[in-house]
Design an enzyme around this catalytic site. Structure first.
Site, mmCIF file in Angstrom:
data_model
loop_
_atom_site.group_PDB
_atom_site.id
_atom_site.type_symbol
_atom_site.label_atom_id
_atom_site.label_comp_id
_atom_site.label_asym_id
_atom_site.label_seq_id
_atom_site.Cartn_x
_atom_site.Cartn_y
_atom_site.Cartn_z
ATOM 1 N N LYS A 54 0.839 -1.200 -0.385
ATOM 2 C CA LYS A 54 -0.035 -0.055 0.018
ATOM 3 C C LYS A 54 0.865 1.356 -0.126
ATOM 4 C CE LYS A 54 -3.970 -2.254 2.325
ATOM 5 N NZ LYS A 54 -4.659 -2.796 3.417
ATOM 6 N N GLN A 98 -5.021 -1.425 9.515
ATOM 7 C CA GLN A 98 -4.952 -2.702 8.854
ATOM 8 C C GLN A 98 -5.491 -3.712 9.734
ATOM 9 O OE1 GLN A 98 -3.919 -3.201 5.733
ATOM 10 N NE2 GLN A 98 -3.996 -5.743 5.773
ATOM 11 N N ASP A 121 -11.411 3.133 3.931
ATOM 12 C CA ASP A 121 -11.753 1.784 3.897
ATOM 13 C C ASP A 121 -13.357 1.760 3.886
ATOM 14 O OD1 ASP A 121 -9.813 -0.256 3.749
ATOM 15 O OD2 ASP A 121 -9.459 0.014 6.062
HETATM 16 N N1 GUN Z 1 -7.002 -6.565 5.997
HETATM 17 C C1 GUN Z 1 -7.048 -7.048 4.647
HETATM 18 N N2 GUN Z 1 -7.680 -6.444 3.813
HETATM 19 C C2 GUN Z 1 -7.954 -4.898 4.320
HETATM 20 C C3 GUN Z 1 -8.719 -3.759 4.043
HETATM 21 O O1 GUN Z 1 -8.775 -3.645 2.828
HETATM 22 N N3 GUN Z 1 -8.515 -2.913 4.688
HETATM 23 C C4 GUN Z 1 -8.119 -3.054 6.214
HETATM 24 N N4 GUN Z 1 -8.225 -1.947 7.091
HETATM 25 N N5 GUN Z 1 -7.565 -4.080 6.435
HETATM 26 C C5 GUN Z 1 -7.506 -5.163 5.645
#
Ligand code: GUN
Length: 297
Positions: A54, A98, A121
């Site tokens: 990311k 995350q 998100d």
């Molecule tokens: N863990 C796995 N995929 C995601 C996501 O898209 N957002 C977040 N915050 N955690 C994740």
């Protein structure tokens, strides 16, 4: 008939390219870059990889990346204080914590502390509510990415029968909402659904998001259906393999003989998530600056 593959990887690359160009325009207009803060608690290896990707993707799209890696034993008060600091930081347009968090932390409490206008998100209840009543908010990245692939492939979804398998807050429920908003007729199926194969058989569009390797079989599908496979499952290693193969929730090989279009795993929905995250972050940046969000975003 062999289905065409829906190339999420190529679509995501084009989306990232476009967002990157628009992010450069944003920086000129606003006098600063759009910024995404990513918070990782603990040392889960998969999460470490995601967070690293990311960060790189954010920089490559002409945005600022702020990474906060905290130890596994970080307390709730400490994490909430960081979220509050990021809420108040004008250089930060989007905040992503995350998931999963270590067990001693209450995920809902942390997500609720994120400013809804920085919740790229789309996990905050305010954004779930906005989606549900049709207001502009943030939509979770994976279902929004699935929707982009579907409309790119099918155009108008009006009147189509869609079956979403899985009812999670992150994928199934928002996916169903997006499909309804696009005038599809939507069924949400789940672990208690009776005769799942018969339900899936009705579907012009199948979205599988359950996390069970190759569960959806060719004979469940209506010939010509469009299949979006959100699952990412690692099979146990076969003999001579160090790692098991990655497979989706759909038995890809056989399903390809019945569907008209299908996303592969890997290379289908997966790459869309980060691309949409960058898109959502740029949308947040325009809104936070009080600028009009370009239609093409
Ligand atoms: N863990 C796995 N995929 C995601 C996501 O898209 N957002 C977040 N915050 N955690 C994740």
């Amino acid at each position: 008939m062999t289905a065409s593959r829906i190339d999420g990887k190529a679509f995501a690359a084009r989306l990232r390219e476009r967002v990157g160009a628009m992010a450069a325009e944003f920086a000129k207009q606003a006098g600063r870059k759009a910024g995404l803060a990513v918070v990782l608690v603990g040392d889960d290896p998969a999460s470490q990889v995601y967070v690293g990707s990311k960060g790189k993707a954010t920089l490559a799209a002409n945005m600022e990346s702020f990474e906060h890696r905290l130890p596994d034993d970080t307390g709730e008060a400490q994490l909430l204080a960081l979220v509050e600091q990021l809420n108040n930081d004008d250089a930060v347009d989007g905040i992503l914590v995350q998931l999963p968090l270590p067990d001693h932390l209450d995920e809902q409490a942390i997500i609720s502390a994120i400013s809804p206008d920085k919740d790229v998100d789309g996990f905050h209840v305010i954004n779930a509510g906005r989606l549900s009543v049709g207001q502009n908010g943030f939509v979770p990245c994976t279902p929004l990415g699935c929707m982009m692939l579907l409309t790119d492939r099918l155009g108008d979804l009006s009147g189509l029968e869609a079956v979403v398998i899985g009812r999670s807050n992150i994928v199934g429920k928002p996916m169903a909402q997006l499909l309804v908003d696009a005038n599809a007729t939507v069924t949400i199926a789940h672990s208690r659904t009776k005769d799942l194969p018969a339900v899936v058989k009705r579907a012009d569009i199948v979205v599988a998001a359950v996390g069970r390797p190759e569960m959806v079989k060719a004979e469940w599908l209506k010939p010509g259906a469009t299949v979006i496979d959100v699952g990412i499952n690692r099979l146990p290693p076969a003999e001579g393999e160090a790692k098991g193969r990655l497979v989706g929730d759909v038995a890809f090989g056989e399903a390809s003989e019945v569907a008209s279009a299908i996303t592969p795993v890997p290379g289908g929905v997966g790459p869309m998530t980060i691309a949409v995250l960058l898109r959502n972050t740029l949308v947040a940046a325009y809104r936070n600056e009080g600028l009009t969000v370009p239609d093409s975003l």
